[in-house]
Scaffold this motif. Structure first.
Motif, PDB file in Angstrom:
ATOM      1  N   LEU A 285       0.823  -1.208   0.000  1.00 19.87           N
ATOM      2  CA  LEU A 285       0.000   0.000   0.000  1.00 19.87           C
ATOM      3  C   LEU A 285       0.856   1.257   0.000  1.00 19.87           C
ATOM      4  O   LEU A 285       0.476   2.274  -0.600  1.00 19.87           O
ATOM      5  CB  LEU A 285      -0.940  -0.015   1.209  1.00 19.87           C
ATOM      6  N   GLY A 286       2.023   1.205   0.653  1.00 19.99           N
ATOM      7  CA  GLY A 286       2.940   2.341   0.597  1.00 19.99           C
ATOM      8  C   GLY A 286       3.439   2.580  -0.815  1.00 19.99           C
ATOM      9  O   GLY A 286       3.570   3.731  -1.260  1.00 19.99           O
ATOM     10  N   THR A 287       3.700   1.497  -1.549  1.00 22.55           N
ATOM     11  CA  THR A 287       4.132   1.628  -2.937  1.00 22.55           C
ATOM     12  C   THR A 287       3.023   2.192  -3.811  1.00 22.55           C
ATOM     13  O   THR A 287       3.267   3.048  -4.676  1.00 22.55           O
ATOM     14  CB  THR A 287       4.586   0.255  -3.479  1.00 22.55           C
ATOM     15  N   VAL A 288       1.801   1.736  -3.587  1.00 22.17           N
ATOM     16  CA  VAL A 288       0.650   2.269  -4.327  1.00 22.17           C
ATOM     17  C   VAL A 288       0.523   3.773  -4.104  1.00 22.17           C
ATOM     18  O   VAL A 288       0.331   4.551  -5.050  1.00 22.17           O
ATOM     19  CB  VAL A 288      -0.649   1.550  -3.903  1.00 22.17           C
ATOM     20  N   ALA A 289       0.650   4.192  -2.842  1.00 22.79           N
ATOM     21  CA  ALA A 289       0.545   5.621  -2.532  1.00 22.79           C
ATOM     22  C   ALA A 289       1.670   6.411  -3.195  1.00 22.79           C
ATOM     23  O   ALA A 289       1.441   7.503  -3.742  1.00 22.79           O
ATOM     24  CB  ALA A 289       0.583   5.823  -1.020  1.00 22.79           C
ATOM     25  N   ALA A 290       2.897   5.867  -3.158  1.00 26.34           N
ATOM     26  CA  ALA A 290       4.035   6.565  -3.759  1.00 26.34           C
ATOM     27  C   ALA A 290       3.883   6.692  -5.273  1.00 26.34           C
ATOM     28  O   ALA A 290       4.165   7.755  -5.850  1.00 26.34           O
ATOM     29  CB  ALA A 290       5.330   5.826  -3.421  1.00 26.34           C
ATOM     30  N   LEU A 291       3.417   5.636  -5.926  1.00 33.35           N
ATOM     31  CA  LEU A 291       3.226   5.679  -7.380  1.00 33.35           C
ATOM     32  C   LEU A 291       2.143   6.686  -7.761  1.00 33.35           C
ATOM     33  O   LEU A 291       2.288   7.438  -8.742  1.00 33.35           O
ATOM     34  CB  LEU A 291       2.866   4.289  -7.903  1.00 33.35           C
ATOM     35  N   ARG A 292       1.066   6.711  -6.999  1.00 40.11           N
ATOM     36  CA  ARG A 292      -0.015   7.676  -7.279  1.00 40.11           C
ATOM     37  C   ARG A 292       0.488   9.104  -7.080  1.00 40.11           C
ATOM     38  O   ARG A 292       0.187   9.997  -7.893  1.00 40.11           O
ATOM     39  CB  ARG A 292      -1.200   7.401  -6.359  1.00 40.11           C
ATOM     40  N   THR A 293       1.252   9.332  -6.033  1.00 41.75           N
ATOM     41  CA  THR A 293       1.812  10.662  -5.787  1.00 41.75           C
ATOM     42  C   THR A 293       2.735  11.079  -6.930  1.00 41.75           C
ATOM     43  O   THR A 293       2.677  12.223  -7.410  1.00 41.75           O
ATOM     44  CB  THR A 293       2.577  10.674  -4.451  1.00 41.75           C
ATOM     45  N   ASP A 294       3.583  10.174  -7.381  1.00 43.46           N
ATOM     46  CA  ASP A 294       4.507  10.475  -8.482  1.00 43.46           C
ATOM     47  C   ASP A 294       3.747  10.815  -9.766  1.00 43.46           C
ATOM     48  O   ASP A 294       4.131  11.742 -10.501  1.00 43.46           O
ATOM     49  CB  ASP A 294       5.433   9.288  -8.729  1.00 43.46           C
ATOM     50  N   ASP A 295       2.682  10.077 -10.044  1.00 44.94           N
ATOM     51  CA  ASP A 295       1.879  10.354 -11.246  1.00 44.94           C
ATOM     52  C   ASP A 295       1.259  11.749 -11.185  1.00 44.94           C
ATOM     53  O   ASP A 295       1.249  12.489 -12.179  1.00 44.94           O
ATOM     54  CB  ASP A 295       0.777   9.306 -11.407  1.00 44.94           C
ATOM     55  N   LEU A 296       0.750  12.117 -10.009  1.00 39.10           N
ATOM     56  CA  LEU A 296       0.128  13.431  -9.863  1.00 39.10           C
ATOM     57  C   LEU A 296       1.169  14.545  -9.960  1.00 39.10           C
ATOM     58  O   LEU A 296       0.905  15.600 -10.553  1.00 39.10           O
ATOM     59  CB  LEU A 296      -0.623  13.504  -8.526  1.00 39.10           C
ATOM     60  N   LEU A 297       2.338  14.320  -9.374  1.00 38.92           N
ATOM     61  CA  LEU A 297       3.399  15.322  -9.489  1.00 38.92           C
ATOM     62  C   LEU A 297       3.828  15.496 -10.944  1.00 38.92           C
ATOM     63  O   LEU A 297       4.060  16.628 -11.407  1.00 38.92           O
ATOM     64  CB  LEU A 297       4.601  14.906  -8.636  1.00 38.92           C
ATOM     65  N   ALA A 298       3.931  14.382 -11.670  1.00 36.67           N
ATOM     66  CA  ALA A 298       4.309  14.451 -13.084  1.00 36.67           C
ATOM     67  C   ALA A 298       3.265  15.189 -13.910  1.00 36.67           C
ATOM     68  O   ALA A 298       3.584  15.802 -14.942  1.00 36.67           O
ATOM     69  CB  ALA A 298       4.513  13.039 -13.638  1.00 36.67           C
ATOM     70  N   ALA A 299       2.015  15.164 -13.441  1.00 32.97           N
ATOM     71  CA  ALA A 299       0.936  15.854 -14.148  1.00 32.97           C
ATOM     72  C   ALA A 299       0.837  17.325 -13.757  1.00 32.97           C
ATOM     73  O   ALA A 299      -0.070  18.034 -14.219  1.00 32.97           O
ATOM     74  CB  ALA A 299      -0.396  15.157 -13.882  1.00 32.97           C
ATOM     75  N   GLY A 300       1.751  17.783 -12.903  1.00 38.05           N
ATOM     76  CA  GLY A 300       1.765  19.196 -12.512  1.00 38.05           C
ATOM     77  C   GLY A 300       0.940  19.530 -11.290  1.00 38.05           C
ATOM     78  O   GLY A 300       0.750  20.713 -10.970  1.00 38.05           O
ATOM     79  N   VAL A 301       0.451  18.530 -10.564  1.00 39.43           N
ATOM     80  CA  VAL A 301      -0.342  18.784  -9.359  1.00 39.43           C
ATOM     81  C   VAL A 301       0.604  19.226  -8.235  1.00 39.43           C
ATOM     82  O   VAL A 301       1.674  18.635  -8.054  1.00 39.43           O
ATOM     83  CB  VAL A 301      -1.107  17.508  -8.936  1.00 39.43           C
ATOM     84  N   PRO A 302       0.253  20.269  -7.481  1.00 34.64           N
ATOM     85  CA  PRO A 302       1.111  20.717  -6.371  1.00 34.64           C
ATOM     86  C   PRO A 302       1.373  19.593  -5.372  1.00 34.64           C
ATOM     87  O   PRO A 302       0.546  18.684  -5.195  1.00 34.64           O
ATOM     88  CB  PRO A 302       0.295  21.851  -5.729  1.00 34.64           C
ATOM     89  N   ALA A 303       2.530  19.663  -4.708  1.00 27.47           N
ATOM     90  CA  ALA A 303       2.968  18.579  -3.828  1.00 27.47           C
ATOM     91  C   ALA A 303       1.955  18.202  -2.748  1.00 27.47           C
ATOM     92  O   ALA A 303       1.692  17.003  -2.540  1.00 27.47           O
ATOM     93  CB  ALA A 303       4.319  18.937  -3.200  1.00 27.47           C
ATOM     94  N   PRO A 304       1.369  19.149  -2.004  1.00 25.08           N
ATOM     95  CA  PRO A 304       0.408  18.735  -0.963  1.00 25.08           C
ATOM     96  C   PRO A 304      -0.772  17.948  -1.527  1.00 25.08           C
ATOM     97  O   PRO A 304      -1.179  16.923  -0.961  1.00 25.08           O
ATOM     98  CB  PRO A 304      -0.042  20.068  -0.349  1.00 25.08           C
TER      99      PRO A 304
END
Length: 474
Positions: free
Chosen positions: A424-443
């Motif tokens: 589940l930690g990996t799932v969360a990290a991958l989702r966060t990385d995808d959103l960051l790559a799409a230009g979504v702010p870090a928080p």
């Protein structure tokens, strides 16, 4: 209604007490140590990492070193308790836990801290199954044992509450070292009082210890937990992850072959014919996955996204722990009225609902409106699930195998915790990385990752409910 059969205890071999409820309170205090250590250290991790110069990736090993030793040695610890005396092994484990906690607090390098954490885990692997075995011996009557397990679950909630609160207070006022030193006086109280409350074990070891079985299962569990932890840190297809997984499979296969041929096996495979024990351990595996991932994510979310300090983070998790304590105390009555399996299914569904609710918390969440409600619902579900799962896991176990049963259920929880944190930690990290790559702010990106993690834990709780519902009764 499910009838809960008491464990069979051989005459003259079980430790006895004329003050068994007082003895239970001291045993529960030792369990409090183990639960407290998990939650209190999580709160201190960010400060600890800064002061010892440990980066975020390496910081996970402060948790992993403990889990590797604890999860890997639990079955051996439980069997040692059955062989050489539950009280004796319990006291050795408690003494070791207090001593290694002091060593962790005195650490001046990351290497010293990690070594101390591994020794803490090894000590806990002796303490935890022996404590649960002593409980089952002290409370052979089904009604009293269910009440005792309610107290046990309540103490787990108090440990979680005290951990997050004390972790915040101690880290902010006395430094991260104090989160380890606090275990020492509690351990001393347990060491002084238990010999006064519970009679000595029967003298001498019973039979021959299965050394090949102990070596292979310990190696297999350490490799399995290491592989699961490595997934989050280096990735699923990294040579380290694949190598550890291969070692776990080879040693696990060797263990099964050894146990089938050994006259006095470490883990008699026939114990799994007890369906309640088997279901209890499967659900504990899944529940451990959900709980460890949840508490780790909550601490990081509140400090890294919402900007709470360690003390505030601890205070905001008190409602969850408080709800857990209250429901754990009420669970025995629900088990008596509804049966263990119905109570467990209902608790897991409530837990899943609270986790889904929490997954909608935004990056600018307000505690009262966005987090308080789901926290209470999650605590209610956890309280009922923890007590009932533990009840099933020791249901009908022979007295000479009560340490083994305690080792099995604790092993399931630890392996599940490592699995949940890794996957589940990996799932969360991958989702966060995808959103960051799409230009979504870090928080917002981090919040999106945690939302997937919380939803994943809800799915795990639902799977556990389905397993409980479809598994046949004894």
């Amino acid at each position: 209604m499910t009838t809960i059969a008491p464990p069979t205890i051989a005459s003259g071999t079980a430790p006895r007490s004329t003050r068994r409820w007082l003895a239970l309170s001291v045993l529960a205090l030792a369990q409090f140590l183990v639960v407290l250590d998990a939650s209190i250290v999580n709160i201190a991790l960010p400060v600890l990492g800064q002061q010892l110069g440990i980066d975020t990736t390496a910081l996970a090993w402060v948790v992993t070193a403990y889990v590797l030793a604890f999860g890997g040695l639990l079955l051996l610890g439980g069997r040692l308790a059955d062989r050489y005396g539950h009280r004796r092994v319990f006291l050795i484990g408690t003494a070791g836990f207090a001593a290694t906690s002091a060593l962790a607090g005195l650490s001046i390098t990351s290497e010293m801290l990690l070594a101390a954490r591994a020794l803490q885990g090894a000590s806990a692997a002796l303490l935890a199954p022996a404590a649960l075995a002593l409980l089952t011996h002290l409370f052979a009557d089904s009604r009293d044992r269910t009440r005792a397990l309610g107290v046990w679950g309540g103490v787990a909630g108090i440990g979680s509450a005290a951990g997050v609160l004390l972790g915040g207070i101690l880290t902010a006022t006395l430094g991260w070292q104090s989160v380890f030193f606090v275990n020492v006086p509690i351990g001393l109280v347990v060491l002084v009082t238990i010999p006064l409350l519970i009679t000595r074990d029967a003298s001498g070891a019973r039979g021959k210890l299965d050394v090949p079985g102990a070596a292979t299962i310990t190696g297999a569990l350490v490799a399995a937990v290491g592989a699961l932890s490595a997934i989050e840190q280096v990735g699923l297809v990294h040579p380290l992850t694949l190598g550890l997984a291969a070692v776990a499979v080879v040693l696990g296969t060797a263990f099964v072959a050894i146990e089938r041929r050994t006259r006095e096996p470490l883990v008699p495979l026939g114990v799994f014919r007890n369906r309640n024990l088997t279901v209890g351990n499967i659900v504990m595996l899944l529940g451990g996955a959900a709980m460890v991932a949840l508490f780790f994510a909550l601490s990081v979310y509140m400090q890294s996204v919402l900007g709470y300090d360690a003390l505030t983070t601890g205070l905001t998790q008190l409602p969850l722990a408080g709800a857990l304590v209250i429901v754990a105390g009420l669970a025995p009555a629900a088990i008596a009225r509804l049966g263990a399996r119905s109570t467990l299914i209902g608790s897991l569904i409530v837990l899943a609902g609270g986790l889904v609710w929490l997954s909608f918390a935004p990056a600018d969440a307000v505690f009262v409106t966005d987090i308080l409600g789901p926290s209470i619902v999650i605590g209610v579900g956890m309280g009922g699930a923890f007590v009932t799962t533990t009840q099933l896991s020791v249901d009908g176990v022979e007295g000479g195998e009560s340490g083994l049963a305690g080792g099995l259920v604790n092993t399931s929880q630890q392996i599940g915790g490592a699995l949940g944190l890794a996957v589940l930690g990996t799932v969360a990290a991958l989702r966060t990385d995808d959103l960051l790559a799409a230009g979504v702010p870090a928080p917002e990106a981090m919040t999106g990752g945690f939302a997937w993690l919380f939803a994943g834990t809800a799915a795990v709780a639902v799977i556990a409910a389905i397993v409980t519902g479809f598994a046949r009764k004894n």
